[in-house]
Design an enzyme around this catalytic site. Sequence first.
Site, short mmCIF file in Angstrom:
data_model
loop_
_atom_site.label_atom_id
_atom_site.label_comp_id
_atom_site.label_asym_id
_atom_site.label_seq_id
_atom_site.Cartn_x
_atom_site.Cartn_y
_atom_site.Cartn_z
CD GLN A 27 35.84 38.69 27.97
OE1 GLN A 27 36.41 39.70 28.34
NE2 GLN A 27 34.93 38.72 27.02
N GLY A 28 34.90 34.83 31.21
CA GLY A 28 33.92 33.77 31.03
C GLY A 28 32.54 34.32 31.29
CE1 TYR A 29 30.36 37.41 28.15
CE2 TYR A 29 32.04 35.86 27.43
CZ TYR A 29 31.51 37.15 27.45
OH TYR A 29 32.16 38.15 26.78
CG LEU A 30 28.84 33.84 35.98
CD1 LEU A 30 28.63 34.82 37.12
CD2 LEU A 30 29.23 32.47 36.50
#
Length: 157
Positions: A27-30
């Site tokens: 998972q990553g964050y915009l």
Amino acid sequence: MGKEIERKFLVKEGAWQPKDKGTTIRQGYLSSVKERVVRVRTKGEKAFITIKGITKGISRSEFEYQIPVEDADPLLTNLCEQPLIEKTRYKEVCGNHTWEIDVFFGSNLGLIVAEVELKDETELLELPNWVGEEVSSDPRYFNSNLIQNPYEKWGRG
């Protein structure tokens, strides 16, 4: 409106063992600002985008939508803040609750956190014997903060 009510705990070292192979999550964050977190996640063969509001106590607004995996991969690689969160998630049933145990790797290797979702903030909860310190209100353990300050940099004794 979607709402997440969640408590988060550390897992006692050596007190818990997985019962299956779990599910790999990237998972990553915009956006990782506390007022609005926008997350992209692959979970096994599926992908999701999730928008979360600011945490108040152990509750916050949450909206999650499935997206094509072929869209998630370039979002994670090219648009999300780095490093990505990498973990394997396991599920354990205890009493009336299903716990999610996240075993982190990559920049957060060594961190194991158990989360449980509740129907309301006052719901009684039976704690498994492998549950340690509660960290629900400690922002260091928010996944969105683990990209800025990964577990490997905490300087634990």
